[in-house]
Design a protein around this motif. Sequence first.
Motif, PDB file in Angstrom:
ATOM      1  N   GLU A   1     -10.227  -6.473  -1.653  1.00 35.15           N
ATOM      2  CA  GLU A   1     -11.346  -5.896  -0.917  1.00 35.15           C
ATOM      3  C   GLU A   1     -11.400  -4.369  -1.046  1.00 35.15           C
ATOM      4  O   GLU A   1     -12.471  -3.799  -1.245  1.00 35.15           O
ATOM      5  CB  GLU A   1     -11.286  -6.314   0.552  1.00 35.15           C
ATOM      6  CG  GLU A   1     -12.621  -6.233   1.233  1.00 35.15           C
ATOM      7  CD  GLU A   1     -12.639  -6.941   2.572  1.00 35.15           C
ATOM      8  OE1 GLU A   1     -13.138  -6.308   3.521  1.00 35.15           O
ATOM      9  OE2 GLU A   1     -12.188  -8.099   2.662  1.00 35.15           O
TER      10      GLU A   1
ATOM     11  N   THR B   1     -19.592  -8.668   2.329  1.00 36.13           N
ATOM     12  CA  THR B   1     -19.386  -9.739   3.305  1.00 36.13           C
ATOM     13  C   THR B   1     -18.590 -10.867   2.667  1.00 36.13           C
ATOM     14  O   THR B   1     -18.959 -11.362   1.595  1.00 36.13           O
ATOM     15  CB  THR B   1     -20.749 -10.295   3.790  1.00 36.13           C
ATOM     16  OG1 THR B   1     -21.543  -9.223   4.273  1.00 36.13           O
ATOM     17  CG2 THR B   1     -20.558 -11.334   4.875  1.00 36.13           C
ATOM     18  N   LYS B   2     -17.520 -11.257   3.324  1.00 29.51           N
ATOM     19  CA  LYS B   2     -16.725 -12.382   2.836  1.00 29.51           C
ATOM     20  C   LYS B   2     -17.504 -13.678   3.095  1.00 29.51           C
ATOM     21  O   LYS B   2     -17.944 -13.917   4.217  1.00 29.51           O
ATOM     22  CB  LYS B   2     -15.371 -12.409   3.537  1.00 29.51           C
ATOM     23  CG  LYS B   2     -14.395 -13.351   2.909  1.00 29.51           C
ATOM     24  CD  LYS B   2     -12.993 -13.105   3.407  1.00 29.51           C
ATOM     25  CE  LYS B   2     -12.073 -13.967   2.574  1.00 29.51           C
ATOM     26  NZ  LYS B   2     -10.736 -13.488   2.546  1.00 29.51           N
TER      27      LYS B   2
ATOM     28  N   SER C   1     -13.136 -18.095   0.490  1.00 25.59           N
ATOM     29  CA  SER C   1     -11.842 -17.633   0.022  1.00 25.59           C
ATOM     30  C   SER C   1     -12.021 -16.860  -1.289  1.00 25.59           C
ATOM     31  O   SER C   1     -12.491 -17.415  -2.287  1.00 25.59           O
ATOM     32  CB  SER C   1     -10.923 -18.839  -0.197  1.00 25.59           C
ATOM     33  OG  SER C   1      -9.701 -18.420  -0.729  1.00 25.59           O
ATOM     34  N   ASN C   2     -11.686 -15.567  -1.271  1.00 23.00           N
ATOM     35  CA  ASN C   2     -11.870 -14.686  -2.428  1.00 23.00           C
ATOM     36  C   ASN C   2     -13.299 -14.677  -2.951  1.00 23.00           C
ATOM     37  O   ASN C   2     -13.535 -14.502  -4.151  1.00 23.00           O
ATOM     38  CB  ASN C   2     -10.894 -15.027  -3.551  1.00 23.00           C
ATOM     39  CG  ASN C   2      -9.498 -14.538  -3.256  1.00 23.00           C
ATOM     40  OD1 ASN C   2      -9.303 -13.645  -2.440  1.00 23.00           O
ATOM     41  ND2 ASN C   2      -8.522 -15.118  -3.906  1.00 23.00           N
TER      42      ASN C   2
ATOM     43  N   TYR D   1     -17.190 -12.969  -2.152  1.00 24.65           N
ATOM     44  CA  TYR D   1     -17.847 -11.897  -1.417  1.00 24.65           C
ATOM     45  C   TYR D   1     -19.310 -11.776  -1.819  1.00 24.65           C
ATOM     46  O   TYR D   1     -19.662 -11.936  -2.990  1.00 24.65           O
ATOM     47  CB  TYR D   1     -17.163 -10.551  -1.699  1.00 24.65           C
ATOM     48  CG  TYR D   1     -15.765 -10.486  -1.171  1.00 24.65           C
ATOM     49  CD1 TYR D   1     -15.509 -10.046   0.124  1.00 24.65           C
ATOM     50  CD2 TYR D   1     -14.688 -10.880  -1.953  1.00 24.65           C
ATOM     51  CE1 TYR D   1     -14.212  -9.996   0.621  1.00 24.65           C
ATOM     52  CE2 TYR D   1     -13.389 -10.827  -1.471  1.00 24.65           C
ATOM     53  CZ  TYR D   1     -13.169 -10.385  -0.172  1.00 24.65           C
ATOM     54  OH  TYR D   1     -11.884 -10.348   0.307  1.00 24.65           O
TER      55      TYR D   1
ATOM     56  N   TRP E   1     -22.188  -9.090  -2.171  1.00 24.74           N
ATOM     57  CA  TRP E   1     -22.424  -7.659  -2.331  1.00 24.74           C
ATOM     58  C   TRP E   1     -23.874  -7.374  -1.951  1.00 24.74           C
ATOM     59  O   TRP E   1     -24.783  -8.073  -2.398  1.00 24.74           O
ATOM     60  CB  TRP E   1     -22.293  -7.254  -3.788  1.00 24.74           C
ATOM     61  CG  TRP E   1     -20.935  -7.242  -4.379  1.00 24.74           C
ATOM     62  CD1 TRP E   1     -20.007  -8.239  -4.367  1.00 24.74           C
ATOM     63  CD2 TRP E   1     -20.367  -6.193  -5.144  1.00 24.74           C
ATOM     64  NE1 TRP E   1     -18.901  -7.868  -5.068  1.00 24.74           N
ATOM     65  CE2 TRP E   1     -19.104  -6.605  -5.558  1.00 24.74           C
ATOM     66  CE3 TRP E   1     -20.822  -4.941  -5.521  1.00 24.74           C
ATOM     67  CZ2 TRP E   1     -18.274  -5.806  -6.336  1.00 24.74           C
ATOM     68  CZ3 TRP E   1     -19.999  -4.146  -6.294  1.00 24.74           C
ATOM     69  CH2 TRP E   1     -18.734  -4.577  -6.692  1.00 24.74           C
TER      70      TRP E   1
ATOM     71  N   LYS F   1     -17.182 -15.257  -6.817  1.00 25.00           N
ATOM     72  CA  LYS F   1     -15.855 -15.789  -6.500  1.00 25.00           C
ATOM     73  C   LYS F   1     -14.873 -15.066  -7.419  1.00 25.00           C
ATOM     74  O   LYS F   1     -15.038 -15.026  -8.631  1.00 25.00           O
ATOM     75  CB  LYS F   1     -15.836 -17.291  -6.756  1.00 25.00           C
ATOM     76  CG  LYS F   1     -14.490 -17.948  -6.640  1.00 25.00           C
ATOM     77  CD  LYS F   1     -14.185 -18.292  -5.227  1.00 25.00           C
ATOM     78  CE  LYS F   1     -12.916 -19.140  -5.172  1.00 25.00           C
ATOM     79  NZ  LYS F   1     -12.354 -19.180  -3.879  1.00 25.00           N
ATOM     80  N   TYR F   2     -13.846 -14.485  -6.819  1.00 28.13           N
ATOM     81  CA  TYR F   2     -12.872 -13.677  -7.540  1.00 28.13           C
ATOM     82  C   TYR F   2     -11.574 -14.435  -7.751  1.00 28.13           C
ATOM     83  O   TYR F   2     -11.155 -15.205  -6.892  1.00 28.13           O
ATOM     84  CB  TYR F   2     -12.580 -12.385  -6.759  1.00 28.13           C
ATOM     85  CG  TYR F   2     -13.769 -11.479  -6.718  1.00 28.13           C
ATOM     86  CD1 TYR F   2     -13.899 -10.446  -7.629  1.00 28.13           C
ATOM     87  CD2 TYR F   2     -14.786 -11.676  -5.797  1.00 28.13           C
ATOM     88  CE1 TYR F   2     -15.009  -9.627  -7.617  1.00 28.13           C
ATOM     89  CE2 TYR F   2     -15.903 -10.861  -5.779  1.00 28.13           C
ATOM     90  CZ  TYR F   2     -16.004  -9.838  -6.688  1.00 28.13           C
ATOM     91  OH  TYR F   2     -17.112  -9.031  -6.680  1.00 28.13           O
TER      92      TYR F   2
ATOM     93  N   TRP G   1     -14.377 -12.431 -12.030  1.00 28.64           N
ATOM     94  CA  TRP G   1     -15.313 -12.990 -11.051  1.00 28.64           C
ATOM     95  C   TRP G   1     -16.427 -13.750 -11.742  1.00 28.64           C
ATOM     96  O   TRP G   1     -16.816 -13.449 -12.853  1.00 28.64           O
ATOM     97  CB  TRP G   1     -15.867 -11.908 -10.131  1.00 28.64           C
ATOM     98  CG  TRP G   1     -16.588 -10.785 -10.801  1.00 28.64           C
ATOM     99  CD1 TRP G   1     -17.931 -10.666 -11.011  1.00 28.64           C
ATOM    100  CD2 TRP G   1     -16.007  -9.604 -11.351  1.00 28.64           C
ATOM    101  NE1 TRP G   1     -18.211  -9.500 -11.649  1.00 28.64           N
ATOM    102  CE2 TRP G   1     -17.051  -8.824 -11.865  1.00 28.64           C
ATOM    103  CE3 TRP G   1     -14.693  -9.125 -11.454  1.00 28.64           C
ATOM    104  CZ2 TRP G   1     -16.833  -7.601 -12.486  1.00 28.64           C
ATOM    105  CZ3 TRP G   1     -14.483  -7.909 -12.069  1.00 28.64           C
ATOM    106  CH2 TRP G   1     -15.538  -7.165 -12.563  1.00 28.64           C
TER     107      TRP G   1
END
Length: 157
Positions: free
Chosen positions: A28, A41-42, A45-46, A48, A50, A71-72, A83
């Motif tokens: 993060e 914002t999450k 799991s991994n 976010y 943007w 997803k990362y 990602w």
Amino acid sequence: MNIDIKIQRSLDVDVPYEDVKVLLDDLESTIRRFPKLRKLTKVGSNAYLWEMSAIGSRAANIAHEVSYAAKYSVDAKRGQLSWKPLPEYGNAAIEGHFRLHSQGKATKLSFDVQGKLREVPVPLMYRLLAPSFIQGKFTRLVDTFLENTRDALNTSR
């Protein structure tokens, strides 16, 4: 108008690889160094979402507030953060990777990204110029991200 982007950039930092690996541990904080990131914002799991400030030129009436989710995944052995886009979010689909390459007492940071920006509002008279203009704006954002990351690494030593 939809606009494709593809950017490959790198930057050398005078910090040993072992000290740079922390970038992969604190996902993060690493992401938050990206310029024009207004909100992160999450969403899993991994994963976010943007939300970015306008990118482009309001004077030319080519400005786009990009939002997308990804997803990362971290491959610590290879020194890579990658990602993939989550399709149900935003107005863009962006994928890529951020790699760390040991160079003895230094480390090379490599950033490769590609994707599609959807629904970019572009006046008819600028449609031929818009793709290279937006590509240039994103390239500068990537360069600034790499510079911000280098500066953060240098100040943490």
